[in-house]
Structure formats: structure tokens, C-alpha cells
Scaffold this motif. Structure first.
Motif, PDB file in Angstrom:
ATOM      1  N   GLN A 197       0.826  -1.200   0.000  1.00  0.00           N
ATOM      2  CA  GLN A 197       0.000   0.000   0.000  1.00  0.00           C
ATOM      3  C   GLN A 197       0.868   1.262   0.000  1.00  0.00           C
ATOM      4  O   GLN A 197       2.003   1.254   0.479  1.00  0.00           O
ATOM      5  CB  GLN A 197      -0.908   0.018   1.234  1.00  0.00           C
ATOM      6  CG  GLN A 197      -1.900  -1.130   1.286  1.00  0.00           C
ATOM      7  CD  GLN A 197      -2.831  -1.016   2.477  1.00  0.00           C
ATOM      8  OE1 GLN A 197      -3.438   0.016   2.701  1.00  0.00           O
ATOM      9  NE2 GLN A 197      -2.934  -2.098   3.242  1.00  0.00           N
ATOM     10  N   HIS A 253      -5.863   3.954   6.557  1.00  0.00           N
ATOM     11  CA  HIS A 253      -6.498   2.703   6.984  1.00  0.00           C
ATOM     12  C   HIS A 253      -5.784   1.952   8.093  1.00  0.00           C
ATOM     13  O   HIS A 253      -6.376   1.091   8.739  1.00  0.00           O
ATOM     14  CB  HIS A 253      -6.662   1.773   5.779  1.00  0.00           C
ATOM     15  CG  HIS A 253      -7.442   2.378   4.652  1.00  0.00           C
ATOM     16  ND1 HIS A 253      -8.775   2.681   4.767  1.00  0.00           N
ATOM     17  CD2 HIS A 253      -7.067   2.767   3.395  1.00  0.00           C
ATOM     18  CE1 HIS A 253      -9.203   3.212   3.624  1.00  0.00           C
ATOM     19  NE2 HIS A 253      -8.177   3.273   2.782  1.00  0.00           N
ATOM     20  N   GLU A 282      -2.525   5.384   1.672  1.00  0.00           N
ATOM     21  CA  GLU A 282      -3.416   4.290   2.065  1.00  0.00           C
ATOM     22  C   GLU A 282      -3.116   3.826   3.491  1.00  0.00           C
ATOM     23  O   GLU A 282      -4.034   3.561   4.274  1.00  0.00           O
ATOM     24  CB  GLU A 282      -3.272   3.132   1.081  1.00  0.00           C
ATOM     25  CG  GLU A 282      -3.844   3.425  -0.299  1.00  0.00           C
ATOM     26  CD  GLU A 282      -3.479   2.349  -1.310  1.00  0.00           C
ATOM     27  OE1 GLU A 282      -4.339   2.057  -2.158  1.00  0.00           O
ATOM     28  OE2 GLU A 282      -2.355   1.822  -1.261  1.00  0.00           O
TER      29      GLU A 282
END
Length: 326
Positions: free
Chosen positions: A316, A324, A320
Motif C-alpha cells: 500500500q 487505513h 493508504e
């Protein structure tokens, strides 16, 4: 961009690395290099080449990271510095006392070639090392404990198989429950080797072998069993194949310590692994991504898990991860 991977050595760990590559869409296995006859080696990845180890140098422009999957005793001290002169490399060197010397050898070769050489990846050294470091930084007034098992020790199993009259064997390392619970309770006990772990051995003896002698040789074996309470079971080959075919392992890293007002804290990290080589292969593949990215940024030299930011391991993006995972 797809990261092109090569595997040197196709034993349990090499197969574990191959399986992990298949789980990572940004990875591609380009070639497996073996010291055996390549025509006799059948791998799981369609389209990947199987070549003799002598042909690795010819592939140096087609491979981004070479995973070196040999043994720590004799293979890696020679192979990792050698191939760090040609590739970005990763190994799982796990002879703890010799890590500083191995690091220096790989560092010299990798810096001269402008390559990255990540050594001692896996779970111990590796993931356990990181957790020991994090915990000791957070609780400087404290004590570290590492417990291994219950799991198969491949080196100890091999040592038993070398005893005269032994047809096959599996050896399990087992934490002593009372010691583990005392550490978890924050008692900070001082534990001897014997007080932390026991060893359990399952042996298939050759017909007519002296079982008493085999058991005595196991229990008295220096550096392997003499410092532990060891239980030996004699079983038949069918039972060994049916009940002890896997390679499970795992363990615990625990840090017990106090903060300024005398408040006590315990940090615990646990691994429970169905397959030691597949999990270790998965760690190596994550660090292959890091090696590739670091090389792309112009870094060089030997690295350990202590030197590599976690973001380098993830497929990622930074955005990202912040959205997250943070």
C-alpha cells in the motif's frame, strides 16, 4: 511495477518463498537456482525458469531481488556476500552469535556493488527481534523473555537422525508452562535454560537397535539436549508420518517492566505457525519489497530488520497506510 524475484535453493524455505510470491500481486518469480540437476527439479510456478546456481550471474539484469534460501551453518556465510556483489539479496541467517561478522561481510560486498543486502530475516531473528527492540525502548526499566514452541526444531531433529540406529525423528521445543505464566504475571523471574523449555523427541528406531543407548545419547548430547529435561518416545514410521509430518512452530516475546510511578506493564507478542518455512518465506517476501524500494532510492549496504521502516514492507501507498492502518 512488478518486482522480479529469484530464489537460490529450493528446499523447505525456497518452496515457502515461492508460495508467498504467489500471494503478492506485485511480485513475479523469474527463476529458481539450484545446485541439483535443474531438469530433475519441478517447481509450482508456471513460466519461471529452473537453472543451475552457476547460471545466476547471467540473470543479474533480469532479477530485482535474489532470495538466498540456504542453511546458516555453511551456505549463507559464503553465498550471501558472494551474491550481494551481483544482486539485491535477502537471507534468513539465524546463528545469532555470528550475525555481526556476517553483517560486516555482506555490507562490504553490497556497498562495493551498490546493492542492498538484508540479512537475518524471518521470525527469530526477524519479527521477534523487532518486538524485543520496540518493547525495550518503551519499557527501559524491565526484562526480556523469549519462549520458543511448541514447535519442530529442524536442526535438533537432524541431530537425532544422525545417531546410530535412528531411522527418523522429530524434536519439539516446548515452553515450561509455569515459567511462561510467571513471566506473564510480571514476576520477572530469573530462569535457567532448563527452567524455560523442555524438549520432546519422537524416534523411529531401526529394527534391533539399542533403544536405551539411543535415548541416553539423545539426553546427553551437548549443545542440543544436555541442558534440558528431555522426553524420548519411540514410535513406528506410520505414526511419525501420520502425526508428525508438519513443521509447526512459534513462540512468545515478552517484556515485563515498570514506568515512573512504579506501575507494572507487560508487552507480549505471539506467533503460532502451522508451517515454519512458509511463514519465514512470507517474511522474506515482504522484505524483498523493502529491498527493491530502498535500492530504487539509491541506498546500498547490509541492512537488518532494525534499519527498515515498516512502510517499505507494504504494497500500500503511504496515503493508504495513513488512512487505513494508522
Amino acid at each position: 511495477m512488478t518486482i522480479r524475484i529469484g530464489i537460490l535453493g529450493y528446499g523447505n524455505l525456497g518452496r515457502g518463498v515461492e508460495a508467498a510470491i504467489a500471494k503478492n500481486p506485485d511480485m513475479e518469480l523469474k527463476a529458481v537456482f539450484t545446485r541439483r540437476a535443474p531438469e530433475n527439479l519441478h517447481i509450482a510456478t508456471a513460466g519461471a525458469k529452473v537453472l543451475h546456481a552457476d547460471q545466476a550471474e547471467a540473470m543479474k539484469d533480469e532479477i530485482d531481488v535474489l532470495m538466498i534460501c540456504g542453511g546458516s551453518a555453511t551456505d549463507l556465510p559464503e553465498q550471501t556476500p558472494k551474491y550481494a556483489a551481483l544482486f539485491n539479496v535477502i537471507d534468513s541467517f539465524d546463528t545469532h552469535a555470528r550475525i555481526p561478522a556476517h553483517f560486516a561481510n555482506v555490507d562490504a560486498a553490497a556497498k562495493k556493488a551498490g546493492k542492498i543486502g538484508i540479512i537475518s530475516c524471518g521470525w527469530d531473528p526477524g519479527m521477534f527481534s523487532l518486538n524485543r527492540l520496540y518493547a525495550s525502548c518503551i519499557l527501559p526499566d524491565g526484562k526480556d523473555y523469549t519462549f520458543w514452541g511448541r514447535g519442530v526444531s529442524q536442526g535438533h531433529s537432524d541431530a537425532v537422525r544422525r545417531i546410530e540406529g535412528v531411522q527418523d525423528a522429530r524434536q519439539y521445543t516446548v515452553p515450561v508452562p509455569a515459567a511462561l505464566e510467571a513471566v506473564r504475571a510480571g514476576q520477572n523471574p530469573t530462569l535457567t535454560t532448563r527452567e524455560k523449555h523442555t524438549r520432546e523427541v519422537f524416534v523411529v528406531a531401526e529394527e534391533g537397535a539399542d533403544l536405551a543407548r539411543i535415548e541416553r545419547e539423545i539426553k546427553e548430547m551437548p549443545n542440543y539436549f544436555s541442558d534440558y529435561d528431555t522426553t524420548v518416545h519411540f514410535i513406528d514410521a506410520g505414526t511419525l508420518a501420520r502425526e508428525h509430518a508438519g513443521l509447526p512452530h512459534g513462540g512468545f516475546v515478552i517484556r515485563s517492566g515498570e514506568t515512573a510511578e512504579g506501575h507494572h506493564h507487560v508487552i507480549e507478542y505471539r506467533l503460532q505457525l502451522d508451517s515454519n518455512p512458509e511463514f519465514t518465506g512470507s517474511v522474506l517476501v515482504a522484505y524483498a519489497r523493502a529491498a527493491y524500494r530502498m535500492a530504487q532510492e539509491g541506498m546500498s549496504g547490509a541492512k537488518t530488520v532494525f534499519d527498515i521502516a515498516p512502510a517499505y514492507l507494504s504494497a500500500q501507498s503511504g496515503e493508504e497506510l495513513r488512512a487505513h492502518m494508522l
